[in-house]
Design a protein around this motif. Structure first.
Motif, PDB file in Angstrom:
ATOM      1  N   PHE A 203     -46.522   2.611  34.582  1.00  0.00           N
ATOM      2  CA  PHE A 203     -47.287   1.370  34.782  1.00  0.00           C
ATOM      3  C   PHE A 203     -46.383   0.193  34.462  1.00  0.00           C
ATOM      4  N   SER A 204     -46.758  -0.962  34.960  1.00  0.00           N
ATOM      5  CA  SER A 204     -46.021  -2.187  34.653  1.00  0.00           C
ATOM      6  C   SER A 204     -46.945  -3.378  34.852  1.00  0.00           C
ATOM      7  N   PHE A 205     -46.567  -4.485  34.244  1.00  0.00           N
ATOM      8  CA  PHE A 205     -47.317  -5.733  34.414  1.00  0.00           C
ATOM      9  C   PHE A 205     -46.341  -6.888  34.281  1.00  0.00           C
ATOM     10  N   ARG A 206     -46.722  -8.010  34.828  1.00  0.00           N
ATOM     11  CA  ARG A 206     -45.852  -9.183  34.794  1.00  0.00           C
ATOM     12  C   ARG A 206     -46.458 -10.242  33.880  1.00  0.00           C
ATOM     13  N   ARG A 207     -45.624 -10.747  33.004  1.00  0.00           N
ATOM     14  CA  ARG A 207     -46.001 -11.838  32.129  1.00  0.00           C
ATOM     15  C   ARG A 207     -44.970 -12.939  32.291  1.00  0.00           C
ATOM     16  N   GLY A 208     -45.361 -14.019  32.948  1.00  0.00           N
ATOM     17  CA  GLY A 208     -44.408 -15.074  33.260  1.00  0.00           C
ATOM     18  C   GLY A 208     -43.410 -14.590  34.299  1.00  0.00           C
ATOM     19  N   GLU A 209     -42.131 -14.766  34.012  1.00  0.00           N
ATOM     20  CA  GLU A 209     -41.085 -14.366  34.952  1.00  0.00           C
ATOM     21  C   GLU A 209     -40.550 -12.958  34.699  1.00  0.00           C
ATOM     22  N   THR A 210     -41.089 -12.256  33.682  1.00  0.00           N
ATOM     23  CA  THR A 210     -40.573 -10.941  33.285  1.00  0.00           C
ATOM     24  C   THR A 210     -41.586  -9.843  33.568  1.00  0.00           C
ATOM     25  N   GLU A 211     -41.104  -8.733  34.123  1.00  0.00           N
ATOM     26  CA  GLU A 211     -41.934  -7.555  34.345  1.00  0.00           C
ATOM     27  C   GLU A 211     -41.719  -6.578  33.196  1.00  0.00           C
ATOM     28  N   TYR A 212     -42.806  -6.138  32.594  1.00  0.00           N
ATOM     29  CA  TYR A 212     -42.763  -5.182  31.495  1.00  0.00           C
ATOM     30  C   TYR A 212     -43.375  -3.868  31.973  1.00  0.00           C
ATOM     31  N   GLY A 213     -42.835  -2.733  31.475  1.00  0.00           N
ATOM     32  CA  GLY A 213     -43.400  -1.479  31.926  1.00  0.00           C
ATOM     33  C   GLY A 213     -42.916  -0.264  31.160  1.00  0.00           C
ATOM     34  N   LEU A 214     -43.509   0.873  31.515  1.00  0.00           N
ATOM     35  CA  LEU A 214     -43.190   2.156  30.913  1.00  0.00           C
ATOM     36  C   LEU A 214     -42.830   3.137  32.017  1.00  0.00           C
ATOM     37  N   LYS A 215     -41.727   3.857  31.826  1.00  0.00           N
ATOM     38  CA  LYS A 215     -41.295   4.840  32.810  1.00  0.00           C
ATOM     39  C   LYS A 215     -41.503   6.261  32.291  1.00  0.00           C
ATOM     40  N   ALA A 216     -41.377   7.236  33.180  1.00  0.00           N
ATOM     41  CA  ALA A 216     -41.798   8.604  32.901  1.00  0.00           C
ATOM     42  C   ALA A 216     -40.910   9.325  31.893  1.00  0.00           C
ATOM     43  N   ILE A 217     -39.619   9.030  31.869  1.00  0.00           N
ATOM     44  CA  ILE A 217     -38.695   9.765  30.996  1.00  0.00           C
ATOM     45  C   ILE A 217     -38.438   8.928  29.740  1.00  0.00           C
ATOM     46  N   PRO A 218     -38.990   9.338  28.595  1.00  0.00           N
ATOM     47  CA  PRO A 218     -38.850   8.544  27.366  1.00  0.00           C
ATOM     48  C   PRO A 218     -37.507   8.735  26.699  1.00  0.00           C
ATOM     49  N   ALA A 219     -36.448   8.367  27.406  1.00  0.00           N
ATOM     50  CA  ALA A 219     -35.092   8.573  26.880  1.00  0.00           C
ATOM     51  C   ALA A 219     -34.307   7.282  26.977  1.00  0.00           C
ATOM     52  N   GLY A 220     -34.778   6.263  26.299  1.00  0.00           N
ATOM     53  CA  GLY A 220     -34.068   4.992  26.316  1.00  0.00           C
ATOM     54  C   GLY A 220     -34.910   3.872  26.877  1.00  0.00           C
ATOM     55  N   GLY A 221     -34.262   2.987  27.568  1.00  0.00           N
ATOM     56  CA  GLY A 221     -34.925   1.824  28.142  1.00  0.00           C
ATOM     57  C   GLY A 221     -33.868   0.856  28.623  1.00  0.00           C
ATOM     58  N   PHE A 222     -34.308  -0.260  29.170  1.00  0.00           N
ATOM     59  CA  PHE A 222     -33.340  -1.249  29.636  1.00  0.00           C
ATOM     60  C   PHE A 222     -33.969  -2.628  29.677  1.00  0.00           C
ATOM     61  N   CYS A 223     -33.095  -3.619  29.569  1.00  0.00           N
ATOM     62  CA  CYS A 223     -33.475  -5.030  29.673  1.00  0.00           C
ATOM     63  C   CYS A 223     -32.600  -5.644  30.763  1.00  0.00           C
ATOM     64  N   ASP A 224     -33.202  -6.057  31.844  1.00  0.00           N
ATOM     65  CA  ASP A 224     -32.479  -6.578  33.006  1.00  0.00           C
ATOM     66  C   ASP A 224     -32.390  -8.095  32.909  1.00  0.00           C
ATOM     67  N   ILE A 225     -31.206  -8.590  32.511  1.00  0.00           N
ATOM     68  CA  ILE A 225     -30.965 -10.030  32.388  1.00  0.00           C
ATOM     69  C   ILE A 225     -30.196 -10.485  33.621  1.00  0.00           C
ATOM     70  N   ALA A 226     -30.688 -11.483  34.296  1.00  0.00           N
ATOM     71  CA  ALA A 226     -30.042 -11.965  35.521  1.00  0.00           C
ATOM     72  C   ALA A 226     -28.634 -12.465  35.229  1.00  0.00           C
ATOM     73  N   GLY A 227     -27.666 -11.999  36.052  1.00  0.00           N
ATOM     74  CA  GLY A 227     -26.294 -12.479  35.935  1.00  0.00           C
ATOM     75  C   GLY A 227     -25.602 -12.062  34.659  1.00  0.00           C
ATOM     76  N   MET A 228     -25.837 -10.812  34.240  1.00  0.00           N
ATOM     77  CA  MET A 228     -25.167 -10.346  33.031  1.00  0.00           C
ATOM     78  C   MET A 228     -23.653 -10.372  33.211  1.00  0.00           C
ATOM     79  N   THR A 229     -23.184 -10.099  34.418  1.00  0.00           N
ATOM     80  CA  THR A 229     -21.781 -10.293  34.783  1.00  0.00           C
ATOM     81  C   THR A 229     -21.734 -11.112  36.062  1.00  0.00           C
ATOM     82  N   ALA A 230     -20.563 -11.623  36.377  1.00  0.00           N
ATOM     83  CA  ALA A 230     -20.427 -12.457  37.576  1.00  0.00           C
ATOM     84  C   ALA A 230     -20.603 -11.652  38.856  1.00  0.00           C
ATOM     85  N   LEU A 231     -20.552 -10.300  38.762  1.00  0.00           N
ATOM     86  CA  LEU A 231     -20.724  -9.461  39.939  1.00  0.00           C
ATOM     87  C   LEU A 231     -22.184  -9.231  40.283  1.00  0.00           C
ATOM     88  N   ASP A 232     -23.076  -9.492  39.323  1.00  0.00           N
ATOM     89  CA  ASP A 232     -24.500  -9.275  39.580  1.00  0.00           C
ATOM     90  C   ASP A 232     -25.016 -10.270  40.617  1.00  0.00           C
TER      91      ASP A 232
END
Length: 400
Positions: free
Chosen positions: A49-78
């Motif tokens: 499931f996921s939901f959006r709050r403001g400009e960020t989407e929050y959610g839970l994925k099926a494999i509970p082995a970590g997670g991630f935070c997607d920040i726009a332009g983390m490197t210049a190649l993004d």
């Protein structure tokens, strides 16, 4: 068995929460500086499931082995959209990007400290002092000395030597020197005594006075058949557990945290030389309890601790794992946070040198040129994870 399963689940849940908070640390710092955070997810794989709050989407994925935070332009190649471009992470000052990258590890350090603080004010923290390094205070004066190689000796034979007792040493005496040699630690005193035979002068502090006692050092057999001096005393050990109040618990937890950091760092340095022992364990050899474990192995140990009611071990293991993850993530290797931090400082130092030479700042580092090195580290890391998980399944470390 039910308690063991509960312990495994609880420990695995603790790890998942730790990783989720790690990514939350990145997200919180990025948002505080105004960077665009696209997504924050716990787990990997298909989205539950996921939901959006403001400009960020929050959610839970099926494999509970970590997670991630997607920040726009983390490197210049993004790739970033025109809307995201002004708030791309790589456009921000070095110090702000550094804070964002280090926030994940700092979250682990804070979490580990909080676990230790709660232990300090409730069940107490174990005393990690090496008995050999404590001051040479006499804890027990024995009725006689026995051969060190005879651990089964019971009682004293008639006429057995009792050097310390005969010389008048008492419980609580602090041995300052032996035959003129200062003895700041118990190990120093033992080493000096083992080299002696016959009368020796012991300078001791008893209460507020300093005394000189003549001790007739006896010779006993050691485990390997040699001879060594002995006087028949044991060390006064500090309490096995230190308990604290709400205020001094902060100091106790901080000191214990420092000790754990040293242990984690030494463990990282010794990590490569322990991999062959993991391979041997997979082949059926005896599993060395000092070998690395995966999340699977740590969860099994956590289950054993809960089953046997050793909650102190459960919590210490969870705190240690947080410190380990935090330190490991700061290693200057991509794709770890420390690798990105190393690139930040490289850019900063490079542009400073260019400025001294009257040249403008260069652009962001081209991460594509680092892809080969990154892939090598990923492959090595993946192989180590595979080895440790396999060993933890076929030959796990257990608490007996």
């Amino acid at each position: 068995m039910l308690a063991w399963i509960l312990g495994v689940i609880l420990f695995a849940l603790g790890i998942c929460i730790s990783v989720a908070l790690h990514e939350a640390g990145h997200m919180g710092a990025a948002k505080a500086f105004g960077m665009r955070v696209r997504r924050y997810f716990i787990g990997f794989g298909p989205t539950i499931f996921s939901f959006r709050r403001g400009e960020t989407e929050y959610g839970l994925k099926a494999i509970p082995a970590g997670g991630f935070c997607d920040i726009a332009g983390m490197t210049a190649l993004d790739e970033v959209t025109p809307e995201e471009a002004p708030r791309a992470m790589w456009r921000y000052p070095t110090w702000k990007r550094f804070v964002v990258m280090v926030a994940g590890s700092v979250t682990h350090f804070i979490l580990g400290f909080l676990i230790l603080y709660l232990m300090a004010i409730t069940m107490g923290l174990p005393n990690l002092i090496d008995p050999n390094t404590v001051r040479p205070e006499v804890g027990t004066v024995n009725d006689c000395v026995v051969d060190k190689g005879n651990s089964s000796a019971e009682g004293c034979e008639p006429g057995a030597a009792a050097p310390a007792k005969d010389a008048g040493l008492r419980q609580g005496d602090l041995v300052l020197s032996v035959d003129g040699t200062p003895t700041p630690t118990w190990r120093d005193m033992v080493d000096k005594v083992e080299d002696l035979s016959g009368p020796a002068e012991f300078e001791v502090r008893r209460g507020g006075e300093t005394l000189t006692l003549t001790v007739d050092v006896a010779q006993v057999s050691t485990a390997n058949g040699d001879k060594a001096g002995a006087i028949g005393v044991s060390v006064a050990l500090p309490p096995a557990v230190n308990t604290y109040g709400a205020l001094d618990g902060f100091g106790g937890a901080a000191a214990f945290t420092g000790d754990m950091f040293v242990g984690v760092w030494n463990g990282l340095l010794a990590f490569p030389e322990k991999i062959p022992k993991v391979v041997e364990a997979i082949g059926g050899g005896e599993r060395d309890p000092e070998t690395p474990v995966s999340v699977v192995g740590a969860s099994i140990i956590g289950g054993d601790a809960v089953e046997q009611g050793i909650w102190e071990m459960f919590l210490l293991l969870l705190a240690t794992l947080n410190f380990f993850i935090g330190v490991f993530n700061l290693l200057p290797l991509l794709p770890l946070d420390g690798g990105h931090i190393a690139v930040l400082f490289y850019e900063r130092i490079r542009d400073w040198i260019r400025g001294l030479r009257g040249k403008p700042a260069a652009g962001p580092v081209d991460y594509s040129k680092l892809s080969a090195v990154t892939m090598v580290f990923v492959l090595i890391g993946g192989a180590v994870v595979l080895l440790t998980v396999t060993a933890d399944i076929v030959n796990p470390i257990r608490i007996r």
